[in-house]
Design a protein around this motif. Structure first.
Motif, PDB file in Angstrom:
ATOM      1  N   ASP A 202       0.810  -1.221   0.000  1.00 56.22           N
ATOM      2  CA  ASP A 202       0.000   0.000   0.000  1.00 56.22           C
ATOM      3  C   ASP A 202       0.843   1.270   0.000  1.00 56.22           C
ATOM      4  OD1 ASP A 202      -2.273  -1.558   0.014  1.00 56.22           O
ATOM      5  OD2 ASP A 202      -2.636  -1.357   2.159  1.00 56.22           O
ATOM      6  N   ILE A 203       2.021   1.219   0.618  1.00 62.27           N
ATOM      7  CA  ILE A 203       2.903   2.394   0.657  1.00 62.27           C
ATOM      8  C   ILE A 203       3.316   2.760  -0.776  1.00 62.27           C
ATOM      9  CG2 ILE A 203       5.107   3.310   1.500  1.00 62.27           C
ATOM     10  CD1 ILE A 203       3.215   2.841   3.818  1.00 62.27           C
ATOM     11  N   LEU A 204       3.716   1.758  -1.551  1.00 60.89           N
ATOM     12  CA  LEU A 204       4.043   1.972  -2.968  1.00 60.89           C
ATOM     13  C   LEU A 204       2.832   2.525  -3.712  1.00 60.89           C
ATOM     14  CD1 LEU A 204       6.026  -1.254  -3.909  1.00 60.89           C
ATOM     15  CD2 LEU A 204       6.836   1.068  -4.264  1.00 60.89           C
ATOM     16  N   ALA A 205       1.659   1.955  -3.428  1.00 65.21           N
ATOM     17  CA  ALA A 205       0.427   2.381  -4.093  1.00 65.21           C
ATOM     18  C   ALA A 205       0.149   3.863  -3.837  1.00 65.21           C
ATOM     19  CB  ALA A 205      -0.761   1.538  -3.630  1.00 65.21           C
ATOM     20  N   LEU A 206       0.451   4.348  -2.637  1.00 67.54           N
ATOM     21  CA  LEU A 206       0.236   5.763  -2.326  1.00 67.54           C
ATOM     22  C   LEU A 206       1.112   6.652  -3.206  1.00 67.54           C
ATOM     23  CD1 LEU A 206       0.021   5.644   1.587  1.00 67.54           C
ATOM     24  CD2 LEU A 206      -1.875   5.866  -0.030  1.00 67.54           C
ATOM     25  N   GLY A 207       2.358   6.244  -3.437  1.00 64.80           N
ATOM     26  CA  GLY A 207       3.255   6.977  -4.329  1.00 64.80           C
ATOM     27  C   GLY A 207       2.759   6.951  -5.764  1.00 64.80           C
ATOM     28  N   VAL A 208       2.275   5.788  -6.191  1.00 64.83           N
ATOM     29  CA  VAL A 208       1.709   5.618  -7.532  1.00 64.83           C
ATOM     30  C   VAL A 208       0.521   6.567  -7.715  1.00 64.83           C
ATOM     31  CG1 VAL A 208       0.378   3.983  -8.958  1.00 64.83           C
ATOM     32  CG2 VAL A 208       2.507   3.237  -7.861  1.00 64.83           C
ATOM     33  N   MET A 209      -0.363   6.600  -6.721  1.00 67.96           N
ATOM     34  CA  MET A 209      -1.550   7.460  -6.789  1.00 67.96           C
ATOM     35  C   MET A 209      -1.169   8.932  -6.907  1.00 67.96           C
ATOM     36  SD  MET A 209      -3.960   5.617  -3.928  1.00 67.96           S
ATOM     37  CE  MET A 209      -5.393   6.681  -4.124  1.00 67.96           C
ATOM     38  N   GLN A 210      -0.179   9.335  -6.124  1.00 71.14           N
ATOM     39  CA  GLN A 210       0.254  10.730  -6.140  1.00 71.14           C
ATOM     40  C   GLN A 210       0.769  11.125  -7.529  1.00 71.14           C
ATOM     41  OE1 GLN A 210       3.325  11.669  -3.268  1.00 71.14           O
ATOM     42  NE2 GLN A 210       3.531  13.753  -4.027  1.00 71.14           N
ATOM     43  N   ALA A 211       1.612  10.273  -8.114  1.00 69.89           N
ATOM     44  CA  ALA A 211       2.178  10.555  -9.441  1.00 69.89           C
ATOM     45  C   ALA A 211       1.086  10.636 -10.510  1.00 69.89           C
ATOM     46  CB  ALA A 211       3.197   9.473  -9.813  1.00 69.89           C
ATOM     47  N   ILE A 212       0.124   9.726 -10.429  1.00 72.15           N
ATOM     48  CA  ILE A 212      -0.958   9.698 -11.413  1.00 72.15           C
ATOM     49  C   ILE A 212      -1.793  10.974 -11.309  1.00 72.15           C
ATOM     50  CG2 ILE A 212      -3.139   8.540 -12.020  1.00 72.15           C
ATOM     51  CD1 ILE A 212      -1.691   5.870 -11.237  1.00 72.15           C
ATOM     52  N   ARG A 213      -2.170  11.345 -10.101  1.00 65.41           N
ATOM     53  CA  ARG A 213      -3.005  12.541  -9.909  1.00 65.41           C
ATOM     54  C   ARG A 213      -2.267  13.814 -10.308  1.00 65.41           C
ATOM     55  NH1 ARG A 213      -5.843  10.116  -4.654  1.00 65.41           N
ATOM     56  NH2 ARG A 213      -7.644   9.216  -5.697  1.00 65.41           N
ATOM     57  N   GLU A 214      -0.989  13.899  -9.954  1.00 64.04           N
ATOM     58  CA  GLU A 214      -0.198  15.082 -10.319  1.00 64.04           C
ATOM     59  C   GLU A 214      -0.082  15.235 -11.829  1.00 64.04           C
ATOM     60  OE1 GLU A 214       3.727  15.236  -8.630  1.00 64.04           O
ATOM     61  OE2 GLU A 214       2.944  15.440  -6.593  1.00 64.04           O
ATOM     62  N   SER A 215      -0.122  14.110 -12.526  1.00 62.99           N
ATOM     63  CA  SER A 215       0.035  14.128 -13.984  1.00 62.99           C
ATOM     64  C   SER A 215      -1.293  14.374 -14.702  1.00 62.99           C
ATOM     65  CB  SER A 215       0.648  12.810 -14.450  1.00 62.99           C
ATOM     66  OG  SER A 215       1.876  12.592 -13.788  1.00 62.99           O
ATOM     67  N   GLY A 216      -2.352  14.580 -13.930  1.00 62.34           N
ATOM     68  CA  GLY A 216      -3.642  14.918 -14.525  1.00 62.34           C
ATOM     69  C   GLY A 216      -4.503  13.739 -14.930  1.00 62.34           C
ATOM     70  N   PHE A 217      -4.078  12.538 -14.580  1.00 60.63           N
ATOM     71  CA  PHE A 217      -4.899  11.359 -14.878  1.00 60.63           C
ATOM     72  C   PHE A 217      -5.843  11.078 -13.713  1.00 60.63           C
ATOM     73  CE2 PHE A 217      -1.265  10.814 -17.672  1.00 60.63           C
ATOM     74  CZ  PHE A 217      -1.896  10.492 -18.867  1.00 60.63           C
ATOM     75  N   ARG A 218      -6.945  10.402 -14.023  1.00 67.86           N
ATOM     76  CA  ARG A 218      -7.955  10.130 -13.003  1.00 67.86           C
ATOM     77  C   ARG A 218      -7.889   8.666 -12.567  1.00 67.86           C
ATOM     78  NH1 ARG A 218     -12.917  11.192 -16.462  1.00 67.86           N
ATOM     79  NH2 ARG A 218     -11.497   9.968 -17.764  1.00 67.86           N
ATOM     80  N   ILE A 219      -8.138   8.487 -11.278  1.00 65.97           N
ATOM     81  CA  ILE A 219      -8.212   7.142 -10.694  1.00 65.97           C
ATOM     82  C   ILE A 219      -9.669   6.944 -10.270  1.00 65.97           C
ATOM     83  CG2 ILE A 219      -7.382   5.660  -8.826  1.00 65.97           C
ATOM     84  CD1 ILE A 219      -4.947   7.649  -8.610  1.00 65.97           C
ATOM     85  N   PRO A 220     -10.377   5.958 -10.709  1.00 65.83           N
ATOM     86  CA  PRO A 220      -9.965   4.808 -11.522  1.00 65.83           C
ATOM     87  C   PRO A 220     -10.266   4.950 -13.014  1.00 65.83           C
ATOM     88  CG  PRO A 220     -12.139   4.395 -10.648  1.00 65.83           C
ATOM     89  CD  PRO A 220     -11.747   5.788 -10.205  1.00 65.83           C
ATOM     90  N   GLU A 221     -10.822   6.079 -13.440  1.00 70.75           N
ATOM     91  CA  GLU A 221     -11.277   6.191 -14.841  1.00 70.75           C
ATOM     92  C   GLU A 221     -10.156   5.931 -15.852  1.00 70.75           C
ATOM     93  OE1 GLU A 221     -13.956   8.717 -12.287  1.00 70.75           O
ATOM     94  OE2 GLU A 221     -11.800   8.382 -12.453  1.00 70.75           O
ATOM     95  N   ASP A 222      -8.969   6.514 -15.608  1.00 70.46           N
ATOM     96  CA  ASP A 222      -7.854   6.344 -16.546  1.00 70.46           C
ATOM     97  C   ASP A 222      -6.939   5.197 -16.133  1.00 70.46           C
ATOM     98  OD1 ASP A 222      -8.705   8.678 -17.940  1.00 70.46           O
ATOM     99  OD2 ASP A 222      -7.705   9.926 -16.440  1.00 70.46           O
ATOM    100  N   ILE A 223      -6.639   5.135 -14.858  1.00 68.82           N
ATOM    101  CA  ILE A 223      -5.712   4.119 -14.340  1.00 68.82           C
ATOM    102  C   ILE A 223      -6.286   3.564 -13.031  1.00 68.82           C
ATOM    103  CG2 ILE A 223      -3.344   3.637 -13.582  1.00 68.82           C
ATOM    104  CD1 ILE A 223      -2.481   6.198 -15.164  1.00 68.82           C
ATOM    105  N   LYS A 224      -6.419   2.251 -12.989  1.00 66.00           N
ATOM    106  CA  LYS A 224      -6.934   1.579 -11.795  1.00 66.00           C
ATOM    107  C   LYS A 224      -5.755   1.055 -10.965  1.00 66.00           C
ATOM    108  CE  LYS A 224     -11.238   0.147 -14.076  1.00 66.00           C
ATOM    109  NZ  LYS A 224     -11.250   1.343 -14.871  1.00 66.00           N
ATOM    110  N   ILE A 225      -5.938   1.025  -9.644  1.00 63.41           N
ATOM    111  CA  ILE A 225      -4.841   0.611  -8.761  1.00 63.41           C
ATOM    112  C   ILE A 225      -5.337  -0.370  -7.697  1.00 63.41           C
ATOM    113  CG2 ILE A 225      -3.030   1.408  -7.162  1.00 63.41           C
ATOM    114  CD1 ILE A 225      -3.506   4.238  -8.365  1.00 63.41           C
ATOM    115  N   VAL A 226      -4.509  -1.390  -7.457  1.00 62.04           N
ATOM    116  CA  VAL A 226      -4.732  -2.299  -6.323  1.00 62.04           C
ATOM    117  C   VAL A 226      -3.426  -2.375  -5.535  1.00 62.04           C
ATOM    118  CG1 VAL A 226      -5.337  -4.646  -5.585  1.00 62.04           C
ATOM    119  CG2 VAL A 226      -6.425  -3.672  -7.611  1.00 62.04           C
ATOM    120  N   GLY A 227      -3.537  -2.252  -4.212  1.00 66.55           N
ATOM    121  CA  GLY A 227      -2.374  -2.365  -3.337  1.00 66.55           C
ATOM    122  C   GLY A 227      -2.364  -3.705  -2.621  1.00 66.55           C
ATOM    123  N   PHE A 228      -1.577  -3.773  -1.542  1.00 67.40           N
ATOM    124  CA  PHE A 228      -1.454  -5.023  -0.786  1.00 67.40           C
ATOM    125  C   PHE A 228      -1.101  -4.673   0.654  1.00 67.40           C
ATOM    126  CE2 PHE A 228      -0.413  -9.204   0.476  1.00 67.40           C
ATOM    127  CZ  PHE A 228      -0.626 -10.099  -0.559  1.00 67.40           C
TER     128      PHE A 228
END
Length: 186
Positions: A101-127
């Motif tokens: 999940d820690i990695l997933a939080l970094g992934v989410m931040q990068a995606i949002r900063e780049s203007g992409f939407r979660i989950p519409e553009d990129i979906k994420i699953v953590g652990f």
């Protein structure tokens, strides 16, 4: 001394099955270009989660692409920089399975900063299902590690061994479960 092997007992989660469930969930929700963003390559849990990721792809007749597999470390910055680099190179996935999940939080931040939407553009699953993933502003879909149950079982195992050191105990491998939140379904 190698001859004095110690028999140790353990309580773990089935990491391979967890990786399989996470990746299968992304595939079921329409993802076709799924990244694996994991921790250290030589860590057993990372290897097993990656094996589950690959198995899910292969069972769905999808190619396992080495360029979609990243194993660095389990830190937030790793998830962040991997996604930032890919997005700036215009290599945009539609799904990410993060090894924790820690990695997933970094992934989410990068995606949002780049203007992409979660989950519409990129979906994420953590652990792991760490506590903050439940917050509404994060709402991360993740594989649950039943930490409390693991602790209770390990403590019971230890107490049994103390009472009877000769007792042979089976190792316990718990079933992973997915908790579906807002990062993987609309």
């Amino acid at each position: 001394n190698k001859n004095n092997t110690i028999e140790e007992n353990y309580v773990v989660i089935d990491d391979e099955k967890g990786g399989y469930i996470a990746t299968s969930h992304l595939i079921e929700n329409g993802c076709r270009n799924i990244l694996f963003v994991g921790g250290q390559e030589n860590v057993l849990s990372n290897k097993d989660r990656l094996r589950g990721y690959k198995r899910a792809l292969l069972e769905n007749n999808m190619e396992v692409k080495e360029k979609n597999i990243y194993s660095k470390n389990f830190k937030r910055e790793s998830g962040y920089f991997i996604l930032k680099k890919l997005i700036s190179a215009n290599e945009i996935p539609d799904g990410v399975f993060a090894g924790n999940d820690i990695l997933a939080l970094g992934v989410m931040q990068a995606i949002r900063e780049s203007g992409f939407r979660i989950p519409e553009d990129i979906k994420i699953v953590g652990f792991d299902d760490i506590i903050c993933t439940q917050y509404p502003e994060i709402a991360l879909t993740t594989i649950v590690q039943p930490k409390y149950e693991m602790g209770v079982l390990a403590a019971k195992m230890l107490l049994s061994k103390i009472k009877n050191p000769k007792l042979r105990l089976d190792n316990i491998i718990l079933e992973p479960k997915i908790v579906i939140r807002k990062t993987s379904i609309r």
